[in-house]
Design a protein around this motif. Structure first.
Motif, PDB file in Angstrom:
ATOM      1  N   UNK A  95      20.865  48.200 -45.293  1.00 10.90           N
ATOM      2  CA  UNK A  95      19.977  48.786 -44.286  1.00 10.90           C
ATOM      3  C   UNK A  95      20.713  49.609 -43.233  1.00 10.90           C
ATOM      4  N   UNK A  96      22.030  49.618 -43.282  1.00 19.05           N
ATOM      5  CA  UNK A  96      22.801  50.362 -42.280  1.00 19.05           C
ATOM      6  C   UNK A  96      22.817  51.849 -42.640  1.00 19.05           C
ATOM      7  N   UNK A  97      22.504  52.679 -41.692  1.00 14.71           N
ATOM      8  CA  UNK A  97      22.518  54.115 -41.942  1.00 14.71           C
ATOM      9  C   UNK A  97      23.923  54.673 -41.898  1.00 14.71           C
ATOM     10  N   UNK A  98      24.072  55.953 -42.268  1.00 15.40           N
ATOM     11  CA  UNK A  98      25.379  56.583 -42.208  1.00 15.40           C
ATOM     12  C   UNK A  98      25.924  56.588 -40.783  1.00 15.40           C
ATOM     13  N   UNK A  99      27.229  56.440 -40.679  1.00 12.29           N
ATOM     14  CA  UNK A  99      27.934  56.494 -39.390  1.00 12.29           C
ATOM     15  C   UNK A  99      27.487  55.409 -38.406  1.00 12.29           C
ATOM     16  N   UNK A 100      26.999  54.280 -38.927  1.00 11.70           N
ATOM     17  CA  UNK A 100      26.563  53.214 -38.027  1.00 11.70           C
ATOM     18  C   UNK A 100      27.722  52.656 -37.209  1.00 11.70           C
ATOM     19  N   UNK A 101      28.912  52.640 -37.784  1.00  9.41           N
ATOM     20  CA  UNK A 101      30.075  52.164 -37.031  1.00  9.41           C
ATOM     21  C   UNK A 101      30.484  53.157 -35.942  1.00  9.41           C
ATOM     22  N   UNK A 102      30.325  54.429 -36.219  1.00  8.64           N
ATOM     23  CA  UNK A 102      30.617  55.444 -35.208  1.00  8.64           C
ATOM     24  C   UNK A 102      29.657  55.269 -34.031  1.00  8.64           C
ATOM     25  N   UNK A 103      28.387  55.056 -34.331  1.00 18.08           N
ATOM     26  CA  UNK A 103      27.399  54.854 -33.274  1.00 18.08           C
ATOM     27  C   UNK A 103      27.682  53.571 -32.496  1.00 18.08           C
ATOM     28  N   UNK A 104      28.120  52.536 -33.220  1.00 13.92           N
ATOM     29  CA  UNK A 104      28.483  51.278 -32.560  1.00 13.92           C
ATOM     30  C   UNK A 104      29.670  51.497 -31.628  1.00 13.92           C
TER      31      UNK A 104
END
Length: 392
Positions: free
Chosen positions: A260-269
């Motif tokens: 369910x995680x979208x692209x670049x979710x870690x960047x946003x985090x």
């Protein structure tokens, strides 16, 4: 030879065999149903955690593995999940739908066995239990079968003894031996709907035994999204059981731990919480022990704000396609069903009769038709048993 005669002899008092015998008996045929086990429907009784996942409302031929992907269409189209559900409701058996179209008894799986036994009784079926078929011959249009030292004859013989999965219940490859004797080919049987074992470096994940998470698992172009369970030996849970039916030895499977995680979710985090860590970011989405293990493998230390975007994207890519190469499976002992079996190339898709041997039928798990997890294999048992029972 002083043998008792029947219109049909059905070997195997499981789901398919009982359905076939009851169907033929209800049409006025004199049927003998025999099994070496001391009670009928043993596999039914343990299914679905003892509640029997007796069908799936989403049944379709494309949810079955077979040497001929079109073979199951005829039987499944003529006896549907709604047909079997109608039988269940006529007996007043309460049921409920779980996830993904799976139908279960509210009470006990024994209700399904008792229903099928009663159907056989009403149809006048003779049942012989606790006696093995030891000799089978065919001549002059009749099958001669010796069961427990007594001889029987019939113009029709139905192989409904299943495959070798769950041998503790008495399962064997008996049907394959008989099929080969009559010139039918057998697709190499293998365990299906079975847990994986892991070895080598991946054995580290054994420390996660008991941890479960919803994942998407893929092997080549096949994908399933369901729960995965880490065990002390490897990987299990519905997602892994599903993909195991397709998997081939020494090939990798891919696991998306964050479907369910979208692209670049870690960047946003990183942008929202630069002082957070990868371990904390994962723990917000996954069980803590799994988050710890994955973070340890990814080896990105320190605050997210101090980790380069490129490294975070590489971590995302691995988390969404984490490769495992199973060392094997837990084999027939833990397999819910058997893939492979009597080749469908030699059978009629409408009647389940062998083209080369008139009067010889093969149904259920004994045949090279294997369904997904979730009631599909029972529906194949009902449908193929019904098809043969109507043709005898």
């Amino acid at each position: 030879m002083n043998a008792e005669s029947f219109d049909a002899i059905v070997l195997g008092a499981g789901a398919a065999g009982m359905m076939c015998a009851a169907t033929a008996g209800a049409r006025g045929k004199r049927v003998l149903l025999a099994d070496h086990a001391d009670e009928p429907g043993k596999k039914i009784l343990i299914s679905g955690g003892g509640r029997c996942n007796f069908t799936n409302i989403h049944t379709a031929a494309d949810r079955y593995l077979s040497g001929n992907p079109h073979f199951a269409k005829s039987a499944l189209g003529r006896y549907t999940p709604q047909d079997f559900l109608g039988l269940v409701e006529r007996y007043g058996i309460a049921w409920h739908e779980k996830t993904l179209g799976q139908l279960f008894c509210d009470g006990s799986a024994r209700q399904i066995v008792d229903m099928l036994v009663e159907e056989c009784a009403q149809a006048g079926v003779t049942i012989e239990l606790g006696r093995a078929a030891t000799e089978i011959e065919h001549r002059d249009g009749l099958f001669m079968v010796s069961i427990g030292g007594r001889d029987y004859t019939a113009p029709a013989l139905v192989l409904a003894t299943g495959g070798p999965s769950i041998p503790k219940l008495g399962a064997t490859g008996f049907a394959y031996d008989i099929a080969r004797r009559f010139g039918l080919s057998v697709v190499h049987p293998r365990p299906a709907l079975v847990p994986f074992t892991l070895g080598g470096d991946e054995a580290l994940f054994r420390s996660l035994s008991g941890v479960s998470a919803e994942v998407e698992v893929c092997w080549q172009k096949v994908r399933f999204r369901e729960a995965a369970l880490f065990t002390h030996r490897g990987l299990s849970g519905p997602a892994m059981l599903q993909i195991s039916s397709y998997w081939q030895h020494r090939t990798p499977i891919g696991v998306n731990f964050l479907p369910d995680a979208g692209p670049d979710w870690l960047i946003r985090q990183k942008q929202a919480q630069p002082r957070s860590t990868l371990k904390r970011a994962l723990a917000a989405r996954l069980p803590a022990r799994l988050a710890d293990a994955l973070a340890e493998r990814l080896a990105l230390e320190g605050d997210l704000g101090n980790i380069a975007d490129k490294a975070l994207r590489a971590a995302e890519a691995r988390l969404t396609d984490w490769s495992f190469t199973p060392s094997g499976t837990e084999g027939f002992a833990k397999a819910e069903v058997t893939a492979g079996g009597i080749s469908v190339d030699g059978l009629s898709s409408r009647t389940m009769m062998a083209a080369r041997v008139p009067g010889l039928y093969a149904i259920g798990e004994a045949v090279d038709v294997t369904g997904w997890l979730g009631g599909y294999n029972f529906q194949w048992a009902w449908a193929s048993g019904r098809a043969a029972g109507e043709a005898i």
